[in-house]
Scaffold this motif. Structure first.
Motif, PDB file in Angstrom:
ATOM      1  N   ASP A 322       3.888   0.647  11.914  1.00 45.80           N
ATOM      2  CA  ASP A 322       3.337  -0.514  12.625  1.00 45.80           C
ATOM      3  C   ASP A 322       2.781  -0.173  14.001  1.00 45.80           C
ATOM      4  OD1 ASP A 322       4.085  -1.910  10.450  1.00 45.80           O
ATOM      5  OD2 ASP A 322       5.733  -3.010  11.374  1.00 45.80           O
ATOM      6  N   GLU A 326      -4.529  -0.509  13.881  1.00 52.62           N
ATOM      7  CA  GLU A 326      -5.221  -1.038  12.704  1.00 52.62           C
ATOM      8  C   GLU A 326      -6.729  -0.889  12.905  1.00 52.62           C
ATOM      9  OE1 GLU A 326      -5.793  -5.265  10.308  1.00 52.62           O
ATOM     10  OE2 GLU A 326      -4.015  -4.988  11.589  1.00 52.62           O
ATOM     11  N   ILE A 356      -4.176  -3.374   4.748  1.00 48.07           N
ATOM     12  CA  ILE A 356      -4.367  -2.978   6.143  1.00 48.07           C
ATOM     13  C   ILE A 356      -4.495  -1.460   6.190  1.00 48.07           C
ATOM     14  CG2 ILE A 356      -3.284  -2.859   8.440  1.00 48.07           C
ATOM     15  CD1 ILE A 356      -1.803  -5.456   7.730  1.00 48.07           C
ATOM     16  N   ARG A 358      -4.452   1.783   8.834  1.00 45.72           N
ATOM     17  CA  ARG A 358      -4.110   2.197  10.193  1.00 45.72           C
ATOM     18  C   ARG A 358      -4.478   3.656  10.394  1.00 45.72           C
ATOM     19  NH1 ARG A 358      -0.601  -1.829  12.116  1.00 45.72           N
ATOM     20  NH2 ARG A 358       0.390  -3.049  10.449  1.00 45.72           N
ATOM     21  N   TYR A 367      -4.601   8.688   8.001  1.00 45.61           N
ATOM     22  CA  TYR A 367      -4.623   7.228   7.923  1.00 45.61           C
ATOM     23  C   TYR A 367      -3.509   6.734   7.002  1.00 45.61           C
ATOM     24  CZ  TYR A 367      -9.253   8.290   9.702  1.00 45.61           C
ATOM     25  OH  TYR A 367     -10.281   8.791  10.455  1.00 45.61           O
TER      26      TYR A 367
END
Length: 384
Positions: A322, A326, A356, A358, A367
């Motif tokens: 997290d 993004e 999503i 990132r 990634y």
């Protein structure tokens, strides 16, 4: 005495007529004979007609009281789907593919699970704006696809012809443009000719970033579905020995060349027989050289390796991602990730709007792709 060369298949499917030496014709599975409105006996009394690529399921008729006909069976074969004995696309799939029919339906379902998919048939009405937009997209798809295959596209070589003619043909219901879209993005486009309830698939291509979804098979499925709904009894692939044609076709047929000349002319008799011998020699050469040509072609068009190599790494739920930034992978600077994302969607049955992406390291091109149920790490390596 002049000689006139004609391509029956081209005249029939792309011009919606047949050479004017034939006064009528019929289809083998249909109980009707159609008159040739362009027939001109007088004009052909001083001409030797050499007509190539007459499909064996079409029977053109010559006035044999005035003309002699010499026939040569041609080496190349044609591929078609005859729908006369079937009532639905699913019935045909079960007949042709048996248990494997489910794999085609699974790919179709998977495509619709992963993306907001829509299908559109332009047949009888297309605006200039839509036409120009889709033709530009089709040209780009063909260019990328054939660059990947290291091959030459005959459709691109004839692009100006297609671009100039299909707009008018579509609006006259003599052709159609079929498109599969992911939201507003066209991902597969096909041009087809239409004549007497028969569809000839003329030019097709797809976005190679969606290759996992087997868009070529989905395109054929949806067009066959349209044929059943719109009283078309034939899906014609034309000539060209390709795997997908053999898999889908239930009628692999022969082509015939006819040399037609006036009976009362000795000069025509001599010249027609010379043409007949030359045609036989040509077909013999095709037969002898074809195997070598196929081997040469296969070596020549090996798929070029991509300049980018994707290393896929599975990651478990304990890995925290997290804190990574993004990114919008739909932008031009991240277009290289599109195929990796699409492959992730296909493999995991994820929906595109739940995904999503990132970025862990721009320098090392690393990634994370994350969906509702799954996630993975993608490391992008550049080949020299």
């Amino acid at each position: 005495m002049k000689k006139k060369n004609s391509d029956f298949f081209f005249e029939h499917y792309e011009k919606n007529n047949i050479p004017d030496i034939f006064h009528k014709f019929s289809y083998t599975q249909e109980n009707k004979t159609l008159a040739n409105l362009n027939y001109s006996e007088a004009k052909n009394l001083a001409i030797i007609n050499s007509v190539i690529f007459i499909p064996s399921y079409i029977n053109p008729t010559t006035n044999t009281s005035t003309f002699n006909v010499k026939k040569i069976y041609q080496f190349f074969k044609g591929y078609t789907i005859s729908l006369h004995d079937f009532n639905s696309i699913d019935e045909y799939l079960k007949y042709r593919f048996k248990k494997n029919s489910k794999s085609i339906l699974r790919r179709l379902k998977r495509l619709e699970i992963c993306f907001p998919i829509s299908y559109k048939f332009y047949y009888g009405d297309i605006s200039r704006t839509d036409y120009d937009f889709y033709m530009k997209a089709l040209k780009e798809m063909l260019t990328k696809r054939f660059e990947q295959r290291n091959d030459i596209s005959q459709s691109l070589l004839n692009w100006d012809h297609y671009f100039q003619t299909f707009f008018g043909l579509i609006n006259k219901k003599q052709a159609s443009l079929f498109v599969i879209k992911n939201d507003s993005e066209p991902i597969c486009i096909s041009l087809s000719n239409h004549v007497n309830g028969k569809l000839f698939s003329s030019v097709s291509s797809y976005n190679i970033d969606y290759s996992k979804f087997s868009l070529g098979n989905i395109e054929i499925y949806k067009k066959l579905e349209w044929c059943f709904k719109n009283n078309h009894n034939t899906y014609e692939f034309g000539m060209g020995d390709l795997n997908y044609k053999r898999e889908w076709s239930n009628n692999i047929y022969n082509f015939e060349q006819q040399i037609i000349y006036p009976k009362k002319s000795f000069i025509a008799f001599v010249k027609a027989n010379i043409e007949f011998i030359k045609a036989q020699i040509k077909e013999g050469i095709y037969k002898l050289a074809y195997v070598k040509y196929k081997r040469w072609k296969a070596k020549r068009k090996k798929i070029k390796p991509s300049k980018l190599n994707f290393e896929i790494v599975s990651i478990d739920e304990s890995v925290v991602i997290d804190n990574f930034i993004e990114i919008d992978y739909s932008t031009d600077s991240y277009q290289f990730l599109k195929k990796a994302v699409n492959d992730f969607l296909y493999s995991n049955s994820e929906y595109i709007k739940n995904v999503i992406v990132r970025e862990e390291s721009k320098l090392k091109k690393t990634y994370f792709i994350e969906g509702k149920k799954n996630r993975q790490k993608v490391i992008v390596n550049c080949r020299n």
